[in-house]
Enzyme design. Structure first.
Site, PDB file in Angstrom:
ATOM      1  N   GLU A 108      17.467  31.902   5.177  1.00 40.08           N
ATOM      2  CA  GLU A 108      17.382  32.821   6.378  1.00 40.08           C
ATOM      3  C   GLU A 108      16.131  32.906   7.152  1.00 40.08           C
ATOM      4  O   GLU A 108      15.372  31.639   7.507  1.00 40.08           O
ATOM      5  CB  GLU A 108      16.495  33.836   5.215  1.00 40.08           C
ATOM      6  CG  GLU A 108      17.655  34.382   4.217  1.00 40.08           C
ATOM      7  CD  GLU A 108      17.590  35.576   3.478  1.00 40.08           C
ATOM      8  OE1 GLU A 108      17.550  36.193   2.991  1.00 40.08           O
ATOM      9  OE2 GLU A 108      16.319  35.500   2.787  1.00 40.08           O
ATOM     10  N   CYS A 122      11.881  33.698  13.664  1.00 46.72           N
ATOM     11  CA  CYS A 122      11.599  33.051  12.820  1.00 46.72           C
ATOM     12  C   CYS A 122      12.176  32.106  12.203  1.00 46.72           C
ATOM     13  O   CYS A 122      13.286  32.866  11.348  1.00 46.72           O
ATOM     14  CB  CYS A 122      11.158  34.408  11.711  1.00 46.72           C
ATOM     15  SG  CYS A 122      10.157  34.889  10.136  1.00 46.72           S
ATOM     16  N   CYS A 129      10.615  27.675  -0.947  1.00 47.70           N
ATOM     17  CA  CYS A 129       9.562  26.789  -1.063  1.00 47.70           C
ATOM     18  C   CYS A 129       8.556  26.681  -2.253  1.00 47.70           C
ATOM     19  O   CYS A 129       9.008  26.925  -3.113  1.00 47.70           O
ATOM     20  CB  CYS A 129       8.310  28.564  -0.555  1.00 47.70           C
ATOM     21  SG  CYS A 129       6.792  27.337   0.031  1.00 47.70           S
ATOM     22  N   CYS A 133       2.332  31.205  -3.494  1.00 52.27           N
ATOM     23  CA  CYS A 133       2.112  32.177  -3.056  1.00 52.27           C
ATOM     24  C   CYS A 133       2.596  33.895  -3.683  1.00 52.27           C
ATOM     25  O   CYS A 133       3.384  33.914  -3.927  1.00 52.27           O
ATOM     26  CB  CYS A 133       2.161  32.470  -2.092  1.00 52.27           C
ATOM     27  SG  CYS A 133       1.449  31.058  -0.942  1.00 52.27           S
ATOM     28  N   CYS A 136       3.983  36.511  -2.233  1.00 58.06           N
ATOM     29  CA  CYS A 136       5.602  35.789  -1.268  1.00 58.06           C
ATOM     30  C   CYS A 136       6.344  35.954  -2.098  1.00 58.06           C
ATOM     31  O   CYS A 136       7.023  35.419  -3.360  1.00 58.06           O
ATOM     32  CB  CYS A 136       4.876  34.453  -0.493  1.00 58.06           C
ATOM     33  SG  CYS A 136       6.627  34.294   0.555  1.00 58.06           S
ATOM     34  N   CYS A 364       7.717  39.956   7.053  1.00 62.60           N
ATOM     35  CA  CYS A 364       7.454  38.056   6.786  1.00 62.60           C
ATOM     36  C   CYS A 364       7.469  38.512   4.607  1.00 62.60           C
ATOM     37  O   CYS A 364       6.802  39.668   4.108  1.00 62.60           O
ATOM     38  CB  CYS A 364       6.189  38.483   6.788  1.00 62.60           C
ATOM     39  SG  CYS A 364       5.884  37.983   8.119  1.00 62.60           S
TER      40      CYS A 364
HETATM   41  N1  SAH Z   1       4.806  29.232   4.219  1.00 64.89           N
HETATM   42  C1  SAH Z   1       4.277  29.373   5.965  1.00 64.89           C
HETATM   43  C2  SAH Z   1       4.816  30.365   6.532  1.00 64.89           C
HETATM   44  C3  SAH Z   1       5.761  31.270   5.592  1.00 64.89           C
HETATM   45  S1  SAH Z   1       5.106  32.666   5.030  1.00 64.89           S
HETATM   46  C4  SAH Z   1       2.617  30.040   5.270  1.00 64.89           C
HETATM   47  O1  SAH Z   1       2.606  30.484   4.456  1.00 64.89           O
HETATM   48  O2  SAH Z   1       2.522  30.436   6.704  1.00 64.89           O
HETATM   49  C5  SAH Z   1       4.660  33.475   6.967  1.00 64.89           C
HETATM   50  C6  SAH Z   1       3.489  34.377   7.121  1.00 64.89           C
HETATM   51  O3  SAH Z   1       4.082  35.801   5.795  1.00 64.89           O
HETATM   52  C7  SAH Z   1       1.938  33.865   6.327  1.00 64.89           C
HETATM   53  O4  SAH Z   1       0.914  34.303   6.788  1.00 64.89           O
HETATM   54  C8  SAH Z   1       2.280  34.842   5.094  1.00 64.89           C
HETATM   55  O5  SAH Z   1       1.327  34.581   3.871  1.00 64.89           O
HETATM   56  C9  SAH Z   1       3.043  36.201   4.946  1.00 64.89           C
HETATM   57  N2  SAH Z   1       3.557  36.595   4.021  1.00 64.89           N
HETATM   58  C10 SAH Z   1       3.966  36.124   3.022  1.00 64.89           C
HETATM   59  N3  SAH Z   1       4.436  37.702   2.195  1.00 64.89           N
HETATM   60  C11 SAH Z   1       4.135  38.473   2.645  1.00 64.89           C
HETATM   61  C12 SAH Z   1       4.097  39.853   2.775  1.00 64.89           C
HETATM   62  N4  SAH Z   1       5.258  40.198   1.746  1.00 64.89           N
HETATM   63  N5  SAH Z   1       4.019  40.645   3.219  1.00 64.89           N
HETATM   64  C13 SAH Z   1       3.507  40.003   4.484  1.00 64.89           C
HETATM   65  N6  SAH Z   1       2.932  38.715   5.105  1.00 64.89           N
HETATM   66  C14 SAH Z   1       3.543  37.831   4.064  1.00 64.89           C
END
Ligand code: SAH
Length: 374
Positions: A108, A122, A129, A133, A136, A364
């Site tokens: 996406e 983006c 991935c 986390c 996410c 995000c």
């Molecule tokens: N793997 C990389 C890039 C992808 S995530 C990283 O972690 O930085 C991009 C951003 O979105 C990261 O800061 C991540 O922590 C954030 N993110 C993930 N889940 C989210 C959510 N549910 N709400 C808001 N931001 C989120």
């Protein structure tokens, strides 16, 4: 609420690196090879790329190429390595596309449009991935593989060609294509961990300027994958901006939220970021997701401020939580404002991120597709 799985399996990581090395930096190579086979001069590759980078949607539009050549290329070299499976437009103008790679992996990509004319992409660096986390959505889908540089660029080219929001008629409606749209920023904040696919990501970054996105307007966001940060510090070439997903001011909480912290603890990650800052002379953006009752207390703001030394090396971006299935709740606006104030009072610059595209699950952490990788 918090997931138990804490360790990134080593075999998976090795597989990942192997798949990057084996990646075929495709389309342009295929194009070059095909043109050479046809006895065409070398400058043709550049001509085709220039058209593609300016948003051409078909070979037909490349009018400085002989017609017979255009027809033959259309047969032999697909203009994109991705097929579009679904597109959605949010009420704020944010647009999301779901693609499939040639081997059926879902990806996406999101285009955010801002009132000041900023057009920010983006980009995804992986299908799925491998990191887990807990907040996410991407981590919950099947991990596919690293994307090639071409697959990353093709995400950008799709939006460069223009979008459903532009209102121009697409090929399926008898139009010649969509009206090309300027893109000026890119963030690797879509699916995946870009520093686990640094070859693919840097390969794409080399060509993004042709599309209108310069390194100083490109940001790589990482969970804190130290070998990748080190490579970004030492590498020759222009500086690409660095963002660190920090999310918690102590190791215990950070490991709960982001299991990768067990492998690369906070102090080491911040040291690597300081070094990047020293060499690259840019601030590191610290992303901090605001989770109600989890990481949004006053003392946690103070702890965060204490970590971010020296002043001048870091800038914090507080991220309102976008709902996923994770069970977390986002902090209230007031809690976010107080957290920000506490940071500012300690001399740490902090902003609150504007949330975009929530109604189409493009914000995000919401990028996930339920379909398993084929
Ligand atoms: N793997 C990389 C890039 C992808 S995530 C990283 O972690 O930085 C991009 C951003 O979105 C990261 O800061 C991540 O922590 C954030 N993110 C993930 N889940 C989210 C959510 N549910 N709400 C808001 N931001 C989120």
């Amino acid at each position: 609420m918090l997931l138990a799985c804490r360790v990134v399996p080593r075999e998976l990581l090795e597989l990942l690196h192997a798949s990057t090395l084996g990646s075929n930096a495709v389309d342009l190579e295929l194009l070059q090879g095909t043109l050479a086979e046809m006895g065409e001069p070398a400058f043709r590759t550049r001509q085709v790329w220039e058209w593609a980078a300016r948003g051409a949607a078909s070979y037909e539009q490349m009018t400085n190429l002989p017609e017979a050549l255009r027809l033959e290329l259309a047969q032999r070299v697909p203009l994109s390595s991705l097929s579009v499976e679904h597109e959605a437009l949010a009420s704020d103008g944010t647009e999301k596309a779901l693609f499939r790679t040639n081997d059926g992996r879902p990806i996406e990509t999101v285009l955010m449009r801002y009132r000041d004319g900023r057009r920010s992409l983006c980009l995804s660096s992986q299908s799925g991935c491998p990191l887990t986390c807990t907040f996410c959505a991407t981590g919950t889908m099947a991990f596919g593989r690293n994307l090639t540089a071409s697959e990353i660029l093709d995400q950008a080219l799709h939006f460069r060609r223009g979008s459903a929001a532009g209102g121009s008629r697409g090929p399926s409606e008898g139009g010649t294509g969509r009206a090309a749209e300027e893109i000026n920023h890119a963030v690797f904040m879509g699916m995946g961990e870009p520093l686990l696919n640094l070859d693919g990501v840097l390969g794409a970054c080399e060509r993004l300027p042709d599309i209108g996105v310069h390194p100083s307007s490109t940001t790589i966001s990482t969970v804190g994958w130290i070998p990748g940060i080190e490579r970004l510090t030492e590498r020759d070439g222009p500086t690409i901006r660095l963002a660190l997903s920090l999310h918690a001011p102590d190791d215990a909480l950070r490991s709960e939220l982001m299991p990768v912290n067990d492998r690369y603890p906070l102090a080491d990650v911040l040291d690597a970021c300081r070094r990047w800052h020293e060499v690259r002379k840019r601030k590191v953006y610290v992303e901090y997701l605001m989770l109600s009752g989890v990481n949004d207390k006053y003392e946690q703001a103070l702890a965060l401020a204490a970590l971010l030394e020296p002043r001048g090396a870091f800038k914090v971006n507080l991220i309102p939580y976008n709902p996923t299935e994770s069970g977390f709740e986002g902090s209230t606006r007031e809690a976010i404002a107080s957290f920000r104030q506490a940071l500012e009072d300690k001399g740490v610059p902090a902003t609150v991120r504007l949330t975009r595209g929530r109604d189409i699950h493009a914000a995000c952490g919401q990028l996930a597709v339920s379909a398993p990788a084929r």
